[in-house]
Design a protein around this motif. Structure first.
Motif, PDB file in Angstrom:
ATOM      1  N   PHE A 114      39.895  59.700  57.721  1.00  0.00           N
ATOM      2  CA  PHE A 114      39.562  61.010  57.611  1.00  0.00           C
ATOM      3  C   PHE A 114      38.072  61.068  57.158  1.00  0.00           C
ATOM      4  CE2 PHE A 114      38.481  65.221  56.184  1.00  0.00           C
ATOM      5  CZ  PHE A 114      38.504  66.002  57.319  1.00  0.00           C
ATOM      6  N   VAL A 115      37.666  60.549  56.137  1.00  0.00           N
ATOM      7  CA  VAL A 115      36.226  60.623  55.539  1.00  0.00           C
ATOM      8  C   VAL A 115      35.309  59.886  56.507  1.00  0.00           C
ATOM      9  CG1 VAL A 115      34.910  59.938  53.569  1.00  0.00           C
ATOM     10  CG2 VAL A 115      37.142  61.030  53.398  1.00  0.00           C
ATOM     11  N   LEU A 116      35.808  58.518  56.920  1.00  0.00           N
ATOM     12  CA  LEU A 116      35.001  57.780  57.889  1.00  0.00           C
ATOM     13  C   LEU A 116      34.687  58.608  59.391  1.00  0.00           C
ATOM     14  CD1 LEU A 116      36.330  54.270  57.331  1.00  0.00           C
ATOM     15  CD2 LEU A 116      34.329  55.020  56.248  1.00  0.00           C
ATOM     16  N   ASP A 117      35.456  59.201  59.884  1.00  0.00           N
ATOM     17  CA  ASP A 117      35.542  60.180  61.039  1.00  0.00           C
ATOM     18  C   ASP A 117      34.683  61.137  60.713  1.00  0.00           C
ATOM     19  OD1 ASP A 117      37.102  58.215  62.062  1.00  0.00           O
ATOM     20  OD2 ASP A 117      38.983  59.535  62.275  1.00  0.00           O
ATOM     21  N   GLN A 118      34.572  61.401  59.479  1.00  0.00           N
ATOM     22  CA  GLN A 118      33.805  62.968  59.249  1.00  0.00           C
ATOM     23  C   GLN A 118      32.419  62.620  58.480  1.00  0.00           C
ATOM     24  OE1 GLN A 118      34.492  66.288  59.778  1.00  0.00           O
ATOM     25  NE2 GLN A 118      36.499  65.304  61.001  1.00  0.00           N
ATOM     26  N   ARG A 151      32.537  54.246  53.201  1.00  0.00           N
ATOM     27  CA  ARG A 151      33.658  53.733  52.297  1.00  0.00           C
ATOM     28  C   ARG A 151      33.412  54.213  50.996  1.00  0.00           C
ATOM     29  NH1 ARG A 151      37.594  50.789  54.133  1.00  0.00           N
ATOM     30  NH2 ARG A 151      37.763  50.111  56.046  1.00  0.00           N
ATOM     31  N   GLU A 152      32.555  53.906  50.375  1.00  0.00           N
ATOM     32  CA  GLU A 152      32.459  54.432  48.836  1.00  0.00           C
ATOM     33  C   GLU A 152      32.517  55.967  48.742  1.00  0.00           C
ATOM     34  OE1 GLU A 152      28.534  53.652  46.556  1.00  0.00           O
ATOM     35  OE2 GLU A 152      29.782  52.029  46.527  1.00  0.00           O
ATOM     36  N   ASP A 153      32.213  56.892  49.756  1.00  0.00           N
ATOM     37  CA  ASP A 153      32.817  58.346  49.660  1.00  0.00           C
ATOM     38  C   ASP A 153      34.134  58.640  49.865  1.00  0.00           C
ATOM     39  OD1 ASP A 153      29.877  59.049  49.786  1.00  0.00           O
ATOM     40  OD2 ASP A 153      29.905  59.059  52.128  1.00  0.00           O
ATOM     41  N   ALA A 154      34.676  57.570  50.776  1.00  0.00           N
ATOM     42  CA  ALA A 154      36.168  57.711  50.950  1.00  0.00           C
ATOM     43  C   ALA A 154      36.895  57.082  49.749  1.00  0.00           C
ATOM     44  CB  ALA A 154      36.604  56.868  51.993  1.00  0.00           C
ATOM     45  N   LEU A 155      36.679  56.437  48.894  1.00  0.00           N
ATOM     46  CA  LEU A 155      37.369  55.814  47.951  1.00  0.00           C
ATOM     47  C   LEU A 155      37.212  57.008  46.919  1.00  0.00           C
ATOM     48  CD1 LEU A 155      39.222  54.004  46.285  1.00  0.00           C
ATOM     49  CD2 LEU A 155      37.136  52.576  45.606  1.00  0.00           C
ATOM     50  N   ASP A 156      35.993  57.565  46.597  1.00  0.00           N
ATOM     51  CA  ASP A 156      35.789  58.606  45.770  1.00  0.00           C
ATOM     52  C   ASP A 156      36.461  59.883  46.212  1.00  0.00           C
ATOM     53  OD1 ASP A 156      34.173  59.410  43.687  1.00  0.00           O
ATOM     54  OD2 ASP A 156      32.690  60.422  44.726  1.00  0.00           O
ATOM     55  N   VAL A 157      36.547  60.444  47.189  1.00  0.00           N
ATOM     56  CA  VAL A 157      37.457  61.446  47.769  1.00  0.00           C
ATOM     57  C   VAL A 157      38.845  61.132  47.579  1.00  0.00           C
ATOM     58  CG1 VAL A 157      38.231  62.707  49.822  1.00  0.00           C
ATOM     59  CG2 VAL A 157      35.860  62.101  49.519  1.00  0.00           C
ATOM     60  N   PHE A 158      39.412  59.745  47.740  1.00  0.00           N
ATOM     61  CA  PHE A 158      40.960  59.722  47.570  1.00  0.00           C
ATOM     62  C   PHE A 158      41.156  59.812  45.938  1.00  0.00           C
ATOM     63  CE2 PHE A 158      44.084  56.255  46.593  1.00  0.00           C
ATOM     64  CZ  PHE A 158      45.125  56.871  47.468  1.00  0.00           C
ATOM     65  N   GLN A 159      40.267  59.152  45.138  1.00  0.00           N
ATOM     66  CA  GLN A 159      40.372  59.238  43.729  1.00  0.00           C
ATOM     67  C   GLN A 159      40.242  60.721  43.316  1.00  0.00           C
ATOM     68  OE1 GLN A 159      37.947  56.206  41.906  1.00  0.00           O
ATOM     69  NE2 GLN A 159      39.206  54.769  42.720  1.00  0.00           N
ATOM     70  N   PHE A 182      48.602  66.299  49.934  1.00  0.00           N
ATOM     71  CA  PHE A 182      47.653  65.431  49.197  1.00  0.00           C
ATOM     72  C   PHE A 182      46.502  65.345  50.171  1.00  0.00           C
ATOM     73  CE2 PHE A 182      45.543  61.710  48.064  1.00  0.00           C
ATOM     74  CZ  PHE A 182      45.650  61.339  46.928  1.00  0.00           C
ATOM     75  N   VAL A 183      47.009  64.844  51.618  1.00  0.00           N
ATOM     76  CA  VAL A 183      45.883  64.859  52.746  1.00  0.00           C
ATOM     77  C   VAL A 183      45.158  66.136  53.029  1.00  0.00           C
ATOM     78  CG1 VAL A 183      45.573  64.310  55.057  1.00  0.00           C
ATOM     79  CG2 VAL A 183      47.100  62.789  53.612  1.00  0.00           C
ATOM     80  N   GLY A 184      45.760  67.242  52.762  1.00  0.00           N
ATOM     81  CA  GLY A 184      45.121  68.538  52.816  1.00  0.00           C
ATOM     82  C   GLY A 184      43.907  68.702  51.764  1.00  0.00           C
ATOM     83  N   ILE A 185      44.330  68.277  50.569  1.00  0.00           N
ATOM     84  CA  ILE A 185      43.500  68.384  49.449  1.00  0.00           C
ATOM     85  C   ILE A 185      42.207  67.485  49.662  1.00  0.00           C
ATOM     86  CG2 ILE A 185      43.191  68.222  46.951  1.00  0.00           C
ATOM     87  CD1 ILE A 185      45.828  68.628  46.527  1.00  0.00           C
ATOM     88  N   ALA A 186      42.569  66.232  50.111  1.00  0.00           N
ATOM     89  CA  ALA A 186      41.566  65.275  50.739  1.00  0.00           C
ATOM     90  C   ALA A 186      40.316  65.653  51.510  1.00  0.00           C
ATOM     91  CB  ALA A 186      42.035  64.068  50.892  1.00  0.00           C
ATOM     92  N   LYS A 187      41.088  66.122  52.512  1.00  0.00           N
ATOM     93  CA  LYS A 187      40.172  66.963  53.711  1.00  0.00           C
ATOM     94  C   LYS A 187      39.266  68.004  53.043  1.00  0.00           C
ATOM     95  CE  LYS A 187      43.146  65.911  57.676  1.00  0.00           C
ATOM     96  NZ  LYS A 187      44.008  66.378  58.702  1.00  0.00           N
ATOM     97  N   TRP A 188      40.128  68.928  52.383  1.00  0.00           N
ATOM     98  CA  TRP A 188      39.226  70.080  51.982  1.00  0.00           C
ATOM     99  C   TRP A 188      38.372  69.626  51.025  1.00  0.00           C
ATOM    100  CZ3 TRP A 188      38.895  71.332  46.663  1.00  0.00           C
ATOM    101  CH2 TRP A 188      38.188  72.555  46.290  1.00  0.00           C
ATOM    102  N   HIS A 189      38.589  68.715  50.120  1.00  0.00           N
ATOM    103  CA  HIS A 189      37.635  68.132  48.991  1.00  0.00           C
ATOM    104  C   HIS A 189      36.396  67.624  49.932  1.00  0.00           C
ATOM    105  CE1 HIS A 189      35.992  66.761  45.546  1.00  0.00           C
ATOM    106  NE2 HIS A 189      36.044  65.560  45.874  1.00  0.00           N
ATOM    107  N   TRP A 190      36.485  66.827  50.718  1.00  0.00           N
ATOM    108  CA  TRP A 190      35.407  66.206  51.632  1.00  0.00           C
ATOM    109  C   TRP A 190      34.649  66.886  52.341  1.00  0.00           C
ATOM    110  CZ3 TRP A 190      31.891  62.857  51.525  1.00  0.00           C
ATOM    111  CH2 TRP A 190      31.155  62.277  52.648  1.00  0.00           C
TER     112      TRP A 190
END
Lengths: 201, 314
Positions: A47-51, A55-63, A88-96
Motif C-alpha cells: 500500500f505504501v509503495l503504491d501510494q 521501503r523505509e517509509d513502509a517499514l516505518d508505517v508498519f511499525q 490493522f491495515v485500515g490504521i496503516a492506510k490512515w497513518h500513511w
C-alpha cells in the motif's frame, strides 16, 4: 517472546483482541503474533509503495501502526466490526495518508481509511511538540517509578507488579503506584505546557 | 488509606473501565454534580495519556527484538534477495559437505576443523541485517550430510577447535569514535555577544568539568527557551555526565524548534546518546538513524550512514 508465543494454537481474533485489551504479560505475545502475521507486513508495504512511499517509509508505517493498533485496542476503540487484520491495515492506510498530508502532498482521506480510527483529543498530547517535555518529566521520575508506572499503564495487576518489582505484597505495590503517580503529577506541573494543555480541555 | 488515595484509585478504576455498570453510573452522576471531581478525572485521564509514552517506548524496544528474530522470508525490505541468499548459502553448504565426504572417501586425511558457514562478502545491499537470526542458523545446517560423514571411520582430529569466543561490542567506544566535539563546538566558538557565562561554561565543557557548567548556564535555575546555543551546550553536558534521559529530552527540544543547524546537530547527538545506551536502546537508535538517512541534506547524513553500517556490522 519466544516462538511458542506466536505458535499458540488458540489465537483467534477474539483471543488476540482480549489479550491486548486486558494488558499484562499476554499482551506482548498477542502483539508479536500480529507483528509476524503472514502477509500483513506485505499488505502494508504494498500500500505504501503504491501510494508514493519508499521501503523505509513502509517499514516505518508498519511499525507505527502496531503502536496505534495496541493503543486503540487498549483504549477500547476497536469494536469488533471487522477482522483484526482489516482493522490493522485500515490504521496503516490512515497513518500513511495522514503522513503524506503532513508532508504537503495532497491525498484524499476516504472514509474507509479513517473510519473509527481518528485520534482522540487526549492523544494529542503525544504529538511531537509535547514529547520533549513529557520525556523530560519521565526522565526525572527515577528508574524504579518509571518501571512501576509502565507496568501499571499496561494493566499489570498489583500482584504481578509486586512480583516483578519485588514488593512485599500487592498493597505495597498499590501504595507505591500512587506515590509514583503523585510524583509524576508534581513533575508535570512544573511544565507550563502541561498546565496549558489542561486548561485547553 | 488516605482519602485522596481512595479517590485516585476510584478514578483509575473508572478510567480503566473496572467499575461495574451500576458503580459507573453512580460515579458519573457524582461527577456531574461535582465540578472538582470532574476536573480531577480529566487531569488523571491526561496523565494516563502522557504515560502512554512508556508503553510506546516498551513496544518499540520489543519490535526491534522481533525484527532481529524474524526469519528471512519475513524480511522487511529486500526479502526476496534474502531468500536468494539463504538458497545460495544452503547450496554452498551442500557442496562443501559433499566435498568433505569425497575427500574422506579417497584416503585418511586430517579431519577439517568444523567451521560455521561464512557470510558472503558481497551480501545484497537490500538485506540490511547482517546478524542472522538464530532460527535461520539452525535450519541452514545440513545436518543429514554431516551425520552421514561422521558415521564413517575417520581419524580423530589432531587439533581441537578453539572454544567460540563471545563477541561483545563496545558501544561506548563506538560512541566515542563518532562523537567529535568539533562537530558541535567548532574551535574558537563563542557567543560573540559578550555572554561571559556561556564562554566560561564552554571552556569548562572542553576541560571536562561538566558539573561546573549547569550553574553557569542557568544561574537562576531557568534557561532562555530561545537560546539554542546555551541549550545545546547544556544538553551535551548532560550527555557527557551520563544523564542520558535528561540529555535526550534537551536535544529533543532543540530538534523540535527545527532551527538549523541546531536541529540537525541535536538529532545526531540524540543518536549518539542512544548508541551509548546500547543494546538497550537499539530501537531508538535505529529510528534516530533512519530519520537522518532519510534526508540526504541532513548535516550528519554521511556520519549516520557510516554509523548504521558499523552497528549492523557489529
Amino acid at each position: 517472546m519466544t516462538d511458542t508465543n506466536t505458535q499458540h494454537p488458540n489465537w483467534t481474533d477474539e483471543t488476540l483482541a482480549n489479550a491486548i485489551r486486558n494488558g499484562g504479560p499476554q499482551r506482548e505475545a498477542a502483539l508479536q503474533v500480529m507483528y509476524q502475521k503472514p502477509g500483513l507486513r506485505e499488505t502494508v508495504i504494498r500500500f505504501v509503495l503504491d501510494q508514493g512511499g519508499n521501503r523505509e517509509d513502509a517499514l516505518d508505517v508498519f511499525q507505527e501502526t502496531l503502536l496505534l493498533f495496541d493503543r486503540n485496542l487498549r483504549e477500547g476503540r476497536f469494536e469488533g466490526r471487522s477482522s483484526l487484520t482489516t482493522y490493522f491495515v485500515g490504521i496503516a492506510k490512515w497513518h500513511w495518508l495522514a503522513q503524506r498530508r503532513k508532508r504537503g502532498r495532497q491525498t484524499e482521506l476516504l472514509p474507509d481509511h479513517y473510519d473509527g480510527l481518528v485520534e482522540s483529543p487526549e492523544s494529542e498530547i503525544l504529538q511531537a511538540e509535547h514529547r520533549g517535555w513529557l520525556e523530560a518529566a519521565l526522565g526525572r521520575i527515577g528508574e524504579r517509578c518509571r518501571e512501576l508506572l509502565r507496568l501499571y499503564q499496561l494493566d499489570y495487576s498489583m500482584e504481578e507488579i509486586a512480583q516483578t518489582m519485588r514488593y512485599a505484597n500487592p498493597d505495597v505495590a498499590k501504595k507505591e503506584a500512587y506515590r509514583c503517580r503523585m510524583r509524576f503529577r508534581e513533575l508535570l506541573e512544573q511544565f507550563p505546557q502541561w498546565n496549558e494543555l489542561l486548561n485547553l480541555k | 488509606m488516605h482519602p485522596d488515595e481512595i479517590i485516585f484509585h476510584k478514578i483509575e478504576d473508572y478510567l480503566r473501565e473496572r467499575l461495574s455498570p451500576q458503580d459507573r453510573v453512580a460515579f458519573e452522576s457524582d461527577m456531574a454534580a461535582d465540578a472538582a471531581l470532574a476536573a480531577l478525572v480529566q487531569r488523571q485521564k491526561q496523565e494516563k495519556q502522557a504515560l502512554e509514552l512508556l508503553a510506546e517506548r516498551d513496544l518499540r524496544a520489543r519490535i526491534n527484538t522481533w525484527e532481529r528474530q524474524m526469519p528471512a522470508t519475513l524480511a522487511p525490505a529486500g526479502g526476496r534477495y534474502r531468500l536468494k541468499w539463504v538458497r545460495w548459502a544452503a547450496a554452498a553448504m551442500v557442496v562443501f559437505a559433499a566435498g568433505w565426504w569425497l575427500i574422506r572417501q579417497t584416503g585418511p586425511v586430517e579431519a577439517p576443523v568444523a567451521t560455521r558457514p561464512e557470510t558472503p562478502a558481497t551480501s545484497p545491499k537490500t538485506a540490511p541485517t547482517p546478524k542472522q537470526p538464530e532460527r535461520r542458523q539452525k535450519t541452514e545446517t545440513p545436518k543429514e550430510v554431516i551425520t552421514d560423514a561422521e558415521k564413517r571411520p575417520v581419524p580423530a582430529p589432531k587439533t581441537t577447535p578453539p572454544a567460540p569466543v563471545q563477541k561483545t561490542v563496545d558501544y561506548a567506544a563506538l560512541a566515542d569514535e563518532f562523537y567529535r566535539e568539533r562537530d558541535f563546538f567548532p574551535a574558537g566558538q563563542s557567543t560573540g555577544s559578550g555572554a561571559a557565562g556561556y564562554d566560561q561554561a564552554l571552556q569548562d565543557f572542553k576541560k571536562g568539568r561538566y558539573s561546573d557548567i549547569l550553574p553557569k548556564l542557568r544561574p537562576g535555575g531557568k534557561l532562555d527557551s530561545k537560546d539554542l546555543k546555551t541549550k545545546e551546550l547544556l544538553a551535551h553536558s548532560l550527555l557527557k555526565s551520563g544523564q542520558y534521559d535528561a540529555a535526550i529530552a534537551a536535544f529533543r527540544e532543540i530538534v523540535n524548534t527545527r532551527k538549523q543547524p541546531y536541529a540537525d546537530k541535536a538529532e545526531w547527538a540524540m543518536a549518539l546518546v542512544y548508541l551509548r545506551q546500547m543494546p538497550g536502546k537499539s530501537a531508538e537508535l535505529d529510528r534516530a538513524l533512519q530519520r537522518i538517512v532519510a534526508r540526504p541534506g541532513h548535516l550528519f547524513y554521511g556520519s549516520a550512514k557510516a554509523l548504521r553500517g558499523r552497528v549492523e556490522k557489529e
